[in-house]
Design an enzyme around this catalytic site. Structure first.
Site: not given
Ligand code: ARG
Length: 285
Positions: A184, A278
């Site tokens: 991300h 996150c």
């Molecule tokens: N386990 C989640 C996923 O893989 C973690 C998300 C993390 N969020 C972020 N904004 N980077 O989607």
């Protein structure tokens, strides 16, 4: 530059740095009541690693308290059983002014979070819309000043960037991610104020790195050790930067640049591939 300064004030002895001003923020967070690592959709997740949910809750409460102590407000979203990743509120969507776009998740395991976040937005008085293409909210969509930096490569579709530009009437800059550990945009780039960002160059394509250099010549470039400690998954109010405290080098860089680093421990949430940013959805004014 020194790390021995415990006054909480930036160190201005060795360089001329601009004054950094805090702006009061409005955040949303979802407690990790049902947090677990039951599936693996990013390289940080390992279903065989035990997760201490109670500890995750305590660490999350620490982050919540940190924001309140800094004078910000936090909307608490109701967590839902069966949605272990709902704690990563940043992915719920993007809210700017009176407009709200709700996420359209890539993986089916997280799909139902979209309706949960849409209900929450509706309860708050928004009329959320979604995109035709996949968008994972503020995981990949980061407003900076009047533009929006938009990540793609792993989760959010580049086509959704145009939909976001149209929905908010803002310029959107597409940035392409290349390393699966930085899946991300908010894992590889932190917005520090309306004109300043920090990022880890190797997480981006050569073209995106060039674009970032042109857009932000004074950016803080963060090295591998801090980036792999999830240091860039940080939240700034323009002065105080709340960041994963294991990223000590990034903390020093922030202080040298006139920011006040505020380190927190979210190690339990890191098992799901997320940290400070996150867990935080900002409601932009
Ligand atoms: N386990 C989640 C996923 O893989 C973690 C998300 C993390 N969020 C972020 N904004 N980077 O989607």
């Amino acid at each position: 530059m020194t790390v021995a300064d415990v006054s909480g004030e930036p160190d201005r002895r060795f360089s001329v740095v601009p004054p950094r001003r805090a702006r009061t923020r409005r955040y949303a967070m979802t407690p990790p009541t049902y947090f677990a690592v039951e599936y693996a959709i990013n390289p940080w997740m390992d279903v065989s690693t035990p997760v201490d949910t109670e500890r995750a809750v305590a660490q999350w409460e620490g982050l919540h308290r940190t924001y309140l102590d800094l004078g910000h407000s936090v909307e608490v979203v109701a967590p839902e059983p069966g949605l272990p990743d709902m704690v990563y509120a940043a992915n719920g969507g993007l809210i700017i002014g009176d407009r709200a776009v709700v996420a359209r998740f890539k993986y089916p395991q997280r799909a139902a979070e979209a309706s949960a976040y849409a209900r929450w937005m509706t309860d708050l008085g928004y009329s959320p819309v979604t995109t035709r293409h996949r968008n994972e909210g503020q995981g990949d969509l980061l407003p900076v000043g009047s533009m929006i930096l938009a990540g793609t490569g792993f989760r959010t579709d580049a086509e959704a960037h145009d939909e976001i530009a149209a929905a908010f009437g803002r310029r959107v800059e597409t940035l392409t991610l290349v390393d699966p550990r930085f899946y991300h945009l908010d894992t590889a780039l932190a917005v520090l104020d309306d004109t300043t960002v920090a990022y880890h160059p190797p997480a981006f394509t050569a073209a995106s790195r060039e674009r970032l250099r042109a857009l932000f010549p004074a950016a803080i470039e963060v090295g591998s050790a801090d980036a792999h400690a999830f240091g860039l998954n940080a939240v700034s109010d323009g002065r105080h930067v709340v960041y994963p405290r294991a990223a000590t080098g990034f903390g020093e860089q922030l202080r040298a640049a006139g920011f006040v680093p505020v380190g927190v421990d979210l190690s339990e949430l890191l098992k799901g591939g997320g940290s400070v940013k996150c867990c935080t959805l900002e409601l932009y004014g």
